[in-house]
Motif scaffolding. Structure first.
Motif, PDB file in Angstrom:
ATOM      1  N   LYS A  93       0.976  -1.362   0.109  1.00 25.20           N
ATOM      2  CA  LYS A  93      -0.192   0.109   0.003  1.00 25.20           C
ATOM      3  C   LYS A  93       0.911   1.234   0.020  1.00 25.20           C
ATOM      4  CE  LYS A  93      -0.761   0.152   5.070  1.00 25.20           C
ATOM      5  NZ  LYS A  93      -2.065  -0.027   5.940  1.00 25.20           N
ATOM      6  N   VAL A  94       2.262   1.057   0.235  1.00 22.19           N
ATOM      7  CA  VAL A  94       3.054   2.265   0.159  1.00 22.19           C
ATOM      8  C   VAL A  94       3.737   2.699  -1.229  1.00 22.19           C
ATOM      9  CG1 VAL A  94       5.146   3.424   0.883  1.00 22.19           C
ATOM     10  CG2 VAL A  94       3.641   2.266   2.666  1.00 22.19           C
ATOM     11  N   THR A  95       4.047   1.386  -1.767  1.00 20.39           N
ATOM     12  CA  THR A  95       4.917   1.479  -3.107  1.00 20.39           C
ATOM     13  C   THR A  95       3.666   1.084  -4.392  1.00 20.39           C
ATOM     14  OG1 THR A  95       5.526  -0.743  -3.284  1.00 20.39           O
ATOM     15  CG2 THR A  95       7.050   0.721  -2.131  1.00 20.39           C
ATOM     16  N   SER A  96       2.879   0.705  -4.055  1.00 18.84           N
ATOM     17  CA  SER A  96       1.735   0.042  -4.975  1.00 18.84           C
ATOM     18  C   SER A  96       2.464  -1.139  -5.816  1.00 18.84           C
ATOM     19  CB  SER A  96       1.179   1.184  -5.951  1.00 18.84           C
ATOM     20  OG  SER A  96       0.507   2.098  -4.951  1.00 18.84           O
ATOM     21  N   ARG A  97       3.445  -1.720  -5.482  1.00 13.95           N
ATOM     22  CA  ARG A  97       4.046  -2.905  -6.109  1.00 13.95           C
ATOM     23  C   ARG A  97       3.462  -4.278  -5.762  1.00 13.95           C
ATOM     24  NH1 ARG A  97      10.358  -0.917  -5.277  1.00 13.95           N
ATOM     25  NH2 ARG A  97      10.283   0.732  -6.793  1.00 13.95           N
ATOM     26  N   PRO A  98       3.163  -4.854  -6.862  1.00 13.79           N
ATOM     27  CA  PRO A  98       3.012  -6.525  -6.805  1.00 13.79           C
ATOM     28  C   PRO A  98       4.238  -7.140  -5.535  1.00 13.79           C
ATOM     29  CG  PRO A  98       2.615  -5.937  -8.740  1.00 13.79           C
ATOM     30  CD  PRO A  98       3.385  -4.828  -8.224  1.00 13.79           C
ATOM     31  N   SER A  99       3.712  -7.562  -4.424  1.00 15.49           N
ATOM     32  CA  SER A  99       5.025  -8.148  -3.677  1.00 15.49           C
ATOM     33  C   SER A  99       4.271  -9.372  -3.149  1.00 15.49           C
ATOM     34  CB  SER A  99       5.208  -7.323  -2.367  1.00 15.49           C
ATOM     35  OG  SER A  99       5.449  -5.888  -2.810  1.00 15.49           O
ATOM     36  N   TYR A 104       7.302 -14.245   2.151  1.00 12.93           N
ATOM     37  CA  TYR A 104       7.334 -15.704   2.243  1.00 12.93           C
ATOM     38  C   TYR A 104       8.053 -16.163   3.665  1.00 12.93           C
ATOM     39  CZ  TYR A 104      12.079 -14.656   0.720  1.00 12.93           C
ATOM     40  OH  TYR A 104      13.393 -14.196   0.525  1.00 12.93           O
ATOM     41  N   ARG A 105       7.978 -17.423   3.968  1.00 19.01           N
ATOM     42  CA  ARG A 105       8.577 -17.747   5.088  1.00 19.01           C
ATOM     43  C   ARG A 105       9.993 -18.484   4.891  1.00 19.01           C
ATOM     44  NH1 ARG A 105       4.951 -20.854   6.316  1.00 19.01           N
ATOM     45  NH2 ARG A 105       4.162 -19.819   8.206  1.00 19.01           N
ATOM     46  N   ARG A 106      11.079 -17.971   5.325  1.00 17.96           N
ATOM     47  CA  ARG A 106      12.389 -18.470   5.092  1.00 17.96           C
ATOM     48  C   ARG A 106      12.710 -19.455   6.316  1.00 17.96           C
ATOM     49  NH1 ARG A 106      16.365 -13.963   5.868  1.00 17.96           N
ATOM     50  NH2 ARG A 106      17.831 -15.518   4.683  1.00 17.96           N
ATOM     51  N   ARG A 107      12.902 -19.460   7.375  1.00 14.50           N
ATOM     52  CA  ARG A 107      13.259 -20.412   8.588  1.00 14.50           C
ATOM     53  C   ARG A 107      12.875 -19.955   9.658  1.00 14.50           C
ATOM     54  NH1 ARG A 107      18.070 -18.190   6.542  1.00 14.50           N
ATOM     55  NH2 ARG A 107      18.184 -19.812   5.065  1.00 14.50           N
ATOM     56  N   GLY A 108      12.330 -20.701  10.674  1.00 18.66           N
ATOM     57  CA  GLY A 108      12.197 -20.383  11.957  1.00 18.66           C
ATOM     58  C   GLY A 108      11.002 -19.106  11.870  1.00 18.66           C
ATOM     59  N   TRP A 109      11.380 -17.985  12.434  1.00 23.65           N
ATOM     60  CA  TRP A 109      10.682 -17.020  12.356  1.00 23.65           C
ATOM     61  C   TRP A 109      10.878 -15.673  11.532  1.00 23.65           C
ATOM     62  CZ3 TRP A 109       5.866 -17.398  14.576  1.00 23.65           C
ATOM     63  CH2 TRP A 109       5.593 -18.176  15.600  1.00 23.65           C
ATOM     64  N   ASP A 110      11.939 -16.311  10.479  1.00 23.91           N
ATOM     65  CA  ASP A 110      12.277 -15.384   9.524  1.00 23.91           C
ATOM     66  C   ASP A 110      11.532 -15.281   8.425  1.00 23.91           C
ATOM     67  OD1 ASP A 110      14.449 -14.587  11.159  1.00 23.91           O
ATOM     68  OD2 ASP A 110      15.935 -15.842  10.191  1.00 23.91           O
ATOM     69  N   TYR A 111      11.261 -13.961   7.870  1.00 26.48           N
ATOM     70  CA  TYR A 111      10.407 -13.950   6.545  1.00 26.48           C
ATOM     71  C   TYR A 111      11.154 -13.135   5.717  1.00 26.48           C
ATOM     72  CZ  TYR A 111       6.885 -15.593   9.746  1.00 26.48           C
ATOM     73  OH  TYR A 111       5.848 -16.187  10.739  1.00 26.48           O
ATOM     74  N   GLY A 112      10.561 -13.318   4.328  1.00 25.53           N
ATOM     75  CA  GLY A 112      11.160 -12.409   3.343  1.00 25.53           C
ATOM     76  C   GLY A 112      10.050 -11.638   2.635  1.00 25.53           C
ATOM     77  N   VAL A 113      10.433 -10.834   1.948  1.00 24.69           N
ATOM     78  CA  VAL A 113       9.310 -10.030   0.893  1.00 24.69           C
ATOM     79  C   VAL A 113      10.106  -9.558  -0.280  1.00 24.69           C
ATOM     80  CG1 VAL A 113       8.009  -7.852   0.520  1.00 24.69           C
ATOM     81  CG2 VAL A 113       8.192  -8.953   2.775  1.00 24.69           C
ATOM     82  N   ILE A 114       9.653 -10.110  -1.398  1.00 22.83           N
ATOM     83  CA  ILE A 114       9.985  -9.876  -2.778  1.00 22.83           C
ATOM     84  C   ILE A 114       8.934  -8.763  -3.570  1.00 22.83           C
ATOM     85  CG2 ILE A 114      10.747 -10.607  -5.068  1.00 22.83           C
ATOM     86  CD1 ILE A 114      11.447 -13.320  -3.829  1.00 22.83           C
ATOM     87  N   ALA A 115       9.416  -7.761  -3.970  1.00 19.69           N
ATOM     88  CA  ALA A 115       8.481  -6.682  -5.006  1.00 19.69           C
ATOM     89  C   ALA A 115       8.933  -6.672  -6.270  1.00 19.69           C
ATOM     90  CB  ALA A 115       8.711  -5.383  -4.064  1.00 19.69           C
ATOM     91  N   LEU A 116       8.017  -6.559  -7.076  1.00 18.74           N
ATOM     92  CA  LEU A 116       8.059  -6.418  -8.538  1.00 18.74           C
ATOM     93  C   LEU A 116       8.102  -4.911  -9.283  1.00 18.74           C
ATOM     94  CD1 LEU A 116       5.833  -9.303 -10.142  1.00 18.74           C
ATOM     95  CD2 LEU A 116       8.490  -9.192  -9.666  1.00 18.74           C
ATOM     96  N   ASP A 117       9.135  -4.353  -9.595  1.00 16.11           N
ATOM     97  CA  ASP A 117       9.183  -2.916 -10.178  1.00 16.11           C
ATOM     98  C   ASP A 117       8.543  -2.971 -11.557  1.00 16.11           C
ATOM     99  OD1 ASP A 117       9.725  -0.583 -11.241  1.00 16.11           O
ATOM    100  OD2 ASP A 117      11.851  -0.657 -10.954  1.00 16.11           O
ATOM    101  N   THR A 118       7.208  -2.694 -11.761  1.00 12.03           N
ATOM    102  CA  THR A 118       6.537  -2.752 -13.059  1.00 12.03           C
ATOM    103  C   THR A 118       6.887  -1.643 -13.631  1.00 12.03           C
ATOM    104  OG1 THR A 118       4.676  -1.397 -11.726  1.00 12.03           O
ATOM    105  CG2 THR A 118       4.360  -3.787 -11.649  1.00 12.03           C
ATOM    106  N   THR A 119       7.632  -0.711 -13.677  1.00 11.15           N
ATOM    107  CA  THR A 119       8.065   0.256 -14.639  1.00 11.15           C
ATOM    108  C   THR A 119       9.203  -0.071 -15.403  1.00 11.15           C
ATOM    109  OG1 THR A 119       9.913   1.280 -13.055  1.00 11.15           O
ATOM    110  CG2 THR A 119       7.400   2.164 -12.670  1.00 11.15           C
ATOM    111  N   CYS A 120       9.787  -1.371 -15.319  1.00  9.11           N
ATOM    112  CA  CYS A 120      10.888  -1.889 -16.067  1.00  9.11           C
ATOM    113  C   CYS A 120      10.235  -2.101 -17.513  1.00  9.11           C
ATOM    114  CB  CYS A 120      11.269  -3.072 -15.650  1.00  9.11           C
ATOM    115  SG  CYS A 120      12.316  -3.003 -13.974  1.00  9.11           S
ATOM    116  N   ASN A 121      11.045  -1.800 -18.585  1.00  6.77           N
ATOM    117  CA  ASN A 121      10.654  -2.094 -19.949  1.00  6.77           C
ATOM    118  C   ASN A 121      11.164  -3.467 -20.019  1.00  6.77           C
ATOM    119  OD1 ASN A 121       9.968   0.787 -20.313  1.00  6.77           O
ATOM    120  ND2 ASN A 121      12.097   1.329 -20.640  1.00  6.77           N
TER     121      ASN A 121
END
Length: 212
Positions: free
Chosen positions: A186-192, A195-212
């Motif tokens: 909701k801040v960047t409006s990017r599709p993101s 995901y769960r990594r290990r234990g209580w660690d998480y990750g976030v991947i975002a897509l830059d839709t402005t790329c050509n």
């Protein structure tokens, strides 16, 4: 509260339907706003998977986030009990999250006025093309198809998504019991994707839709 029981690759006996209704009767105590519970029963025909031949998936639909749980066992009654245990735990988490959010909101309202932003989710437009019969057009609709020349089956499903931050996405990911969660930041409006990594660690991947 409406309870809908469906079978995939199997028939669902009336006796089991009544058993499901009895078991789910108390769900409304943990989720007072529940409007409908979808119960999907799947039978695995592979004899090598006899120990998990019966799978039950429970989906609670209310005004808030969808809460889902599934489990498999050698019989559907056992699978239902396992799935219900998971569901009740996730409903408790949802209740705790609502309590935390309300307390946080009350504290903010007491300090400063809060501007309310309309973040009503928009239904995505689906373009018609040669493969339009493979694309779900209604929320919650699922379409399955085989990859040509392969036993692989792909299930394509359409979900409704409201903009949220990473913390909210991880909360919802835990509620549905998945290892990942697709959302719009909701801040960047990017599709993101959270995901769960290990234990209580998480990750976030975002897509830059402005790329050509």
């Amino acid at each position: 509260m409406e309870i809908v029981v469906v079978g995939r690759h199997t028939e669902v006996a009336e006796r089991f339907r009544r058993h499901v209704e009895d078991k789910l009767a108390k769900v409304s105590q943990l989720a007072p706003g529940v409007q409908r519970i979808d119960v999907e029963v799947t039978h695995e025909k592979n004899p090598r998977l006899a120990d998990v031949a019966e799978k039950v998936e429970l989906t609670v639909r209310a005004k808030g986030p969808v809460v889902r749980a599934e489990a498999a066992a050698d019989d559907r009654y056992g699978a239902l009990d396992l799935a219900l245990d998971k569901l009740n735990e996730r409903l408790r988490r949802a209740h705790d999250r609502r309590t935390r959010t309300k307390r946080r909101g009350d504290a903010l309202n007491a300090a400063v006025p809060v501007a309310v932003e309309d973040t009503a989710p928009q239904q995505p437009a689906v373009e018609q093309d040669d493969d339009s019969d493979l694309i779900p057009h209604a929320l919650g609709e699922a379409v399955e198809f085989h990859i040509s020349g392969s036993p692989v089956v792909i299930r394509n499903k359409l979900h409704q998504g409201a903009p949220m931050n990473a913390e909210e996405a991880i909360d919802e990911m835990e509620l549905v019991g998945h290892d990942f969660f697709l959302f719009i930041d909701k801040v960047t409006s990017r599709p993101s994707v959270a995901y769960r990594r290990r234990g209580w660690d998480y990750g976030v991947i975002a897509l830059d839709t402005t790329c050509n």
